[in-house]
Design a protein around this motif. Structure first.
Motif, mmCIF file in Angstrom:
data_model
loop_
_atom_site.group_PDB
_atom_site.id
_atom_site.type_symbol
_atom_site.label_atom_id
_atom_site.label_comp_id
_atom_site.label_asym_id
_atom_site.label_seq_id
_atom_site.Cartn_x
_atom_site.Cartn_y
_atom_site.Cartn_z
ATOM 1 N N TYR A 164 2.382 -9.717 -1.929
ATOM 2 C CA TYR A 164 2.085 -9.308 -3.309
ATOM 3 C C TYR A 164 0.870 -8.384 -3.321
ATOM 4 O O TYR A 164 0.885 -7.329 -3.974
ATOM 5 C CB TYR A 164 1.814 -10.535 -4.186
ATOM 6 C CG TYR A 164 1.400 -10.163 -5.590
ATOM 7 C CD1 TYR A 164 2.344 -10.001 -6.601
ATOM 8 C CD2 TYR A 164 0.049 -9.947 -5.912
ATOM 9 C CE1 TYR A 164 1.971 -9.635 -7.891
ATOM 10 C CE2 TYR A 164 -0.330 -9.581 -7.201
ATOM 11 C CZ TYR A 164 0.632 -9.429 -8.179
ATOM 12 O OH TYR A 164 0.259 -9.047 -9.446
ATOM 13 N N LEU A 165 -0.189 -8.762 -2.613
ATOM 14 C CA LEU A 165 -1.404 -7.950 -2.594
ATOM 15 C C LEU A 165 -1.139 -6.574 -1.986
ATOM 16 O O LEU A 165 -1.625 -5.553 -2.499
ATOM 17 C CB LEU A 165 -2.504 -8.663 -1.808
ATOM 18 C CG LEU A 165 -2.997 -9.999 -2.394
ATOM 19 C CD1 LEU A 165 -4.023 -10.644 -1.459
ATOM 20 C CD2 LEU A 165 -3.609 -9.797 -3.783
ATOM 21 N N LEU A 166 -0.349 -6.546 -0.924
ATOM 22 C CA LEU A 166 -0.061 -5.266 -0.269
ATOM 23 C C LEU A 166 0.791 -4.355 -1.156
ATOM 24 O O LEU A 166 0.692 -3.126 -1.069
ATOM 25 C CB LEU A 166 0.630 -5.494 1.072
ATOM 26 C CG LEU A 166 -0.294 -5.554 2.301
ATOM 27 C CD1 LEU A 166 -1.337 -6.643 2.174
ATOM 28 C CD2 LEU A 166 0.516 -5.760 3.576
ATOM 29 N N GLN A 167 1.589 -4.960 -2.017
ATOM 30 C CA GLN A 167 2.451 -4.168 -2.904
ATOM 31 C C GLN A 167 1.725 -3.704 -4.166
ATOM 32 O O GLN A 167 2.259 -2.892 -4.921
ATOM 33 C CB GLN A 167 3.678 -4.994 -3.295
ATOM 34 C CG GLN A 167 4.643 -5.218 -2.145
ATOM 35 C CD GLN A 167 5.657 -6.306 -2.451
ATOM 36 O OE1 GLN A 167 5.847 -6.677 -3.602
ATOM 37 N NE2 GLN A 167 6.298 -6.831 -1.408
ATOM 38 N N HIS A 168 0.531 -4.235 -4.394
ATOM 39 C CA HIS A 168 -0.231 -3.864 -5.595
ATOM 40 C C HIS A 168 -1.585 -3.307 -5.169
ATOM 41 O O HIS A 168 -2.628 -3.959 -5.257
ATOM 42 C CB HIS A 168 -0.411 -5.077 -6.522
ATOM 43 C CG HIS A 168 0.874 -5.547 -7.121
ATOM 44 N ND1 HIS A 168 1.769 -6.343 -6.425
ATOM 45 C CD2 HIS A 168 1.440 -5.317 -8.340
ATOM 46 C CE1 HIS A 168 2.826 -6.594 -7.202
ATOM 47 N NE2 HIS A 168 2.642 -5.979 -8.359
ATOM 48 N N ARG A 169 -1.555 -2.057 -4.681
ATOM 49 C CA ARG A 169 -2.760 -1.392 -4.216
ATOM 50 C C ARG A 169 -2.853 0.015 -4.810
ATOM 51 O O ARG A 169 -1.840 0.637 -5.133
ATOM 52 C CB ARG A 169 -2.779 -1.300 -2.680
ATOM 53 C CG ARG A 169 -2.985 -2.628 -1.983
ATOM 54 C CD ARG A 169 -3.078 -2.469 -0.479
ATOM 55 N NE ARG A 169 -1.800 -2.070 0.108
ATOM 56 C CZ ARG A 169 -1.634 -1.771 1.395
ATOM 57 N NH1 ARG A 169 -2.681 -1.813 2.225
ATOM 58 N NH2 ARG A 169 -0.447 -1.433 1.862
ATOM 59 N N HIS A 170 -4.086 0.488 -4.907
ATOM 60 C CA HIS A 170 -4.354 1.869 -5.320
ATOM 61 C C HIS A 170 -5.345 2.445 -4.321
ATOM 62 O O HIS A 170 -6.480 1.969 -4.209
ATOM 63 C CB HIS A 170 -4.934 1.908 -6.738
ATOM 64 C CG HIS A 170 -5.342 3.285 -7.187
ATOM 65 N ND1 HIS A 170 -4.426 4.274 -7.477
ATOM 66 C CD2 HIS A 170 -6.564 3.850 -7.361
ATOM 67 C CE1 HIS A 170 -5.057 5.374 -7.833
ATOM 68 N NE2 HIS A 170 -6.364 5.156 -7.762
ATOM 69 N N ASN A 171 -4.897 3.418 -3.568
ATOM 70 C CA ASN A 171 -5.745 4.027 -2.526
ATOM 71 C C ASN A 171 -6.337 2.993 -1.576
ATOM 72 O O ASN A 171 -7.514 3.050 -1.211
ATOM 73 C CB ASN A 171 -6.865 4.857 -3.165
ATOM 74 C CG ASN A 171 -6.337 6.099 -3.868
ATOM 75 O OD1 ASN A 171 -5.268 6.601 -3.533
ATOM 76 N ND2 ASN A 171 -7.074 6.579 -4.862
ATOM 77 N N GLY A 172 -5.505 2.009 -1.197
ATOM 78 C CA GLY A 172 -5.934 1.034 -0.202
ATOM 79 C C GLY A 172 -6.642 -0.183 -0.748
ATOM 80 O O GLY A 172 -6.910 -1.138 0.000
ATOM 81 N N LEU A 173 -6.962 -0.203 -2.042
ATOM 82 C CA LEU A 173 -7.631 -1.345 -2.660
ATOM 83 C C LEU A 173 -6.659 -2.067 -3.592
ATOM 84 O O LEU A 173 -5.866 -1.424 -4.296
ATOM 85 C CB LEU A 173 -8.850 -0.880 -3.452
ATOM 86 C CG LEU A 173 -10.002 -0.305 -2.622
ATOM 87 C CD1 LEU A 173 -10.995 0.437 -3.525
ATOM 88 C CD2 LEU A 173 -10.718 -1.402 -1.842
ATOM 89 N N VAL A 174 -6.707 -3.398 -3.603
ATOM 90 C CA VAL A 174 -5.772 -4.148 -4.447
ATOM 91 C C VAL A 174 -6.160 -3.991 -5.913
ATOM 92 O O VAL A 174 -7.338 -3.923 -6.273
ATOM 93 C CB VAL A 174 -5.713 -5.650 -4.060
ATOM 94 C CG1 VAL A 174 -5.261 -5.825 -2.627
ATOM 95 C CG2 VAL A 174 -7.045 -6.344 -4.303
ATOM 96 N N THR A 175 -5.149 -3.912 -6.760
ATOM 97 C CA THR A 175 -5.381 -3.796 -8.200
ATOM 98 C C THR A 175 -5.478 -5.192 -8.820
ATOM 99 O O THR A 175 -5.252 -6.207 -8.168
ATOM 100 C CB THR A 175 -4.271 -2.974 -8.857
ATOM 101 O OG1 THR A 175 -2.987 -3.508 -8.483
ATOM 102 C CG2 THR A 175 -4.353 -1.522 -8.407
ATOM 103 N N GLY A 176 -5.794 -5.223 -10.122
ATOM 104 C CA GLY A 176 -6.207 -6.473 -10.759
ATOM 105 C C GLY A 176 -5.177 -7.561 -10.893
ATOM 106 O O GLY A 176 -5.505 -8.739 -10.831
ATOM 107 N N GLY A 177 -3.911 -7.210 -11.113
ATOM 108 C CA GLY A 177 -2.891 -8.238 -11.290
ATOM 109 C C GLY A 177 -1.960 -7.894 -12.428
ATOM 110 O O GLY A 177 -1.499 -6.760 -12.560
#
Length: 306
Positions: free
Chosen positions: A55-68
């Motif tokens: 889930y974390l790997l699928q929700h990233r922006h420029n290598g950083l995880v997004t909020g949820g």
């Protein structure tokens, strides 16, 4: 666990996801799996941790995880606060969430020998250092909204930031961030010392500020004195990771008088609507006892964020 010991009953179910909270669950599962060779429900635990990692790997922006996912919104109608829920992906990036994710992916990647997780942790480390470290403040910025920096000053971005920097072999920055956490955010309650969560940020949004102007006339954390137990315990952990256990013990010693008969701790020593209830808190209680256990354990047996 609920966030607070006293929970209001509600029949409305809100699908609220926060990446940092998920990463904490993943880190706990990773430590459970690493505790001994054969653990009960190993297959289920592995599936849970892999699910969180993916889930974390699928929700990233420029290598950083997004909020949820999911966001609470507030409006005022006829003097009453109306709460609404928006079902949408959160696109902003939180420094705290990414520190959570870094330690989980690093730990679970090593445990499972999964290069993808290890690589993702390394990328988070790199981006935190290059995109979110604030040289002027000697702590991390709070996050990113798109490509715009959020330079709000939060205690966790200094204390947890120090722990992260120690793990990333950034000793100088780690020490600077720790000094920021323990000096700039210092706050008190009666004759006790601790820390507060923010510095000059507004307590309430513009929408809510007018309703609380009698109790909080300046609407600024700068004018609030009190102790945030969870955050203060985070500073103690940073001291422990810096090899200064006596300072960590000093902080917990000041927090201990706040303990309730059931051994729980309040979230904050003052009620701040929509932020703190001023009563027993799962997060504050667990942070105190986790750090207390780390202090009492030999260095080789300490597991929390190394």
């Amino acid at each position: 666990f609920p966030a607070e010991a006293a929970v209001e009953k509600s029949t409305e179910k809100k699908h609220l996801v926060r990446s940092g909270a998920m990463a904490w669950v993943g880190f706990a599962v990773s430590q459970y799996l690493n505790s001994k060779k054969d653990v009960p429900n190993k297959a289920e635990a592995l599936a849970l941790a892999h699910g969180i990692a993916n889930y974390l790997l699928q929700h990233r922006h420029n290598g950083l995880v997004t909020g949820g996912f999911g966001e609470m919104n507030y409006s005022v109608q006829n003097g009453l606060i109306i709460e609404s829920f928006s079902e949408k992906n959160i696109t902003w990036v939180s420094t705290e969430h990414n520190i959570d994710a870094y330690f989980f992916l690093k730990s679970f990647g090593k445990l499972t020998e999964n290069f993808g997780y290890i690589q993702a942790a390394d990328e988070i480390k790199s981006k935190l250092l290059t995109k979110l470290w604030n040289e002027k403040l000697n702590q991390f910025n709070q996050g990113l909204d798109g490509d715009s920096l959020n330079e709000s000053q939060a205690l966790d971005c200094a204390s947890w930031g120090s722990v992260f920097l120690a793990s990333a072999a950034e000793k100088k920055k780690s020490g600077e961030s720790l000094n920021t956490a323990d000096s700039r955010y210092k706050s008190g309650f009666k004759n006790l010392n601790g820390h507060k969560p923010y510095l000059t940020e507004p307590i309430f949004s513009v929408t809510l500020a007018s309703l609380y102007k009698t109790e909080f006339p300046k609407n600024s954390w700068q004018d609030i004195s009190g102790i945030w137990v969870e955050g203060s315990a985070g500073v103690a952990l940073a001291y422990l990771r810096a090899g200064r256990p006596h300072e960590a013990k000093r902080i917990l010693s000041d927090l201990k008088p706040l303990m309730e008969p059931d051994m729980s701790f309040p979230d904050f020593t003052k009620k701040v609507p929509y932020t703190f209830e001023g009563r027993s808190s799962t997060a504050s209680s667990l942070w105190y006892w986790l750090v207390d256990a780390e202090i009492k354990s030999p260095a080789e047996d300490q597991l929390l964020w190394k």
